[in-house]
Design an enzyme around this catalytic site. Structure first.
Site, mmCIF file in Angstrom:
data_model
loop_
_atom_site.group_PDB
_atom_site.id
_atom_site.type_symbol
_atom_site.label_atom_id
_atom_site.label_comp_id
_atom_site.label_asym_id
_atom_site.label_seq_id
_atom_site.Cartn_x
_atom_site.Cartn_y
_atom_site.Cartn_z
ATOM 1 N N ASP A 29 0.859 -1.181 0.000
ATOM 2 C CA ASP A 29 0.000 0.000 0.000
ATOM 3 C C ASP A 29 0.896 1.232 0.000
ATOM 4 O OD1 ASP A 29 -1.730 2.176 0.895
ATOM 5 O OD2 ASP A 29 -3.152 0.623 1.479
ATOM 6 N N HIS A 93 -10.667 -6.034 -2.104
ATOM 7 C CA HIS A 93 -9.280 -6.160 -1.668
ATOM 8 C C HIS A 93 -9.202 -6.433 -0.176
ATOM 9 C CE1 HIS A 93 -10.331 -1.874 -1.354
ATOM 10 N NE2 HIS A 93 -9.401 -1.746 -0.420
ATOM 11 N N HIS A 95 -6.718 -5.945 3.163
ATOM 12 C CA HIS A 95 -5.583 -5.239 3.756
ATOM 13 C C HIS A 95 -4.890 -6.189 4.719
ATOM 14 C CE1 HIS A 95 -6.769 -1.018 2.717
ATOM 15 N NE2 HIS A 95 -7.986 -1.551 2.709
#
Length: 129
Positions: A29, A93, A95
């Site tokens: 990220d 998605h 994390h």
């Protein structure tokens, strides 16, 4: 319109790639909550995680687990946390966030890393895959 993640999958936007197979991609990220904050995505653009077909969903979880295990070996942390929020990008998605304290899961405090730190982190995590 393609999501930013689809553009990453298609190579239109660069990323710090951690792992990839035919169906999934993991990359760091760029606005991490903690050092090593990684996103795991299906390559197929699907807006919501629970709209993913069962086999692909289970594959995403298995892929995310593999990345999380390597991440925990690479970044000093108490554990790797997982979050699925899905509001910021219309592409499902996961994390994965190395955690030493709960604030690292709050998506408020960001960590700043240099290009070299991102690149070194990729090498370290890939070595543990």
């Amino acid at each position: 319109m393609s999501s930013i993640f689809t553009k990453i999958v298609n190579g239109e936007i660069p990323c710090y790639k951690i792992a990839e197979d035919d169906n999934f991609l993991a990359f760091l990220d760029l606005n991490p909550n903690a050092k090593g904050h990684t996103l795991c995505i299906p390559k197929q653009e699907i807006n919501k995680i629970f709209d993913i077909e069962d086999d692909l969903y289970l594959g995403l979880m298995a892929f995310s687990k593999k990345v999380a295990v390597a991440l925990e070996k690479s970044v000093p942390c108490k554990r790797v946390g997982m979050a699925v929020i899905g509001l910021e990008v219309p592409h499902a998605h996961v994390h994965l966030i190395p955690l030493n304290e709960m604030d690292e899961m709050r998506f408020q405090n960001k960590v700043i890393l240099s290009k070299e730190e991102f690149e070194d982190l990729v090498v370290a995590i890939q070595a543990n895959l």
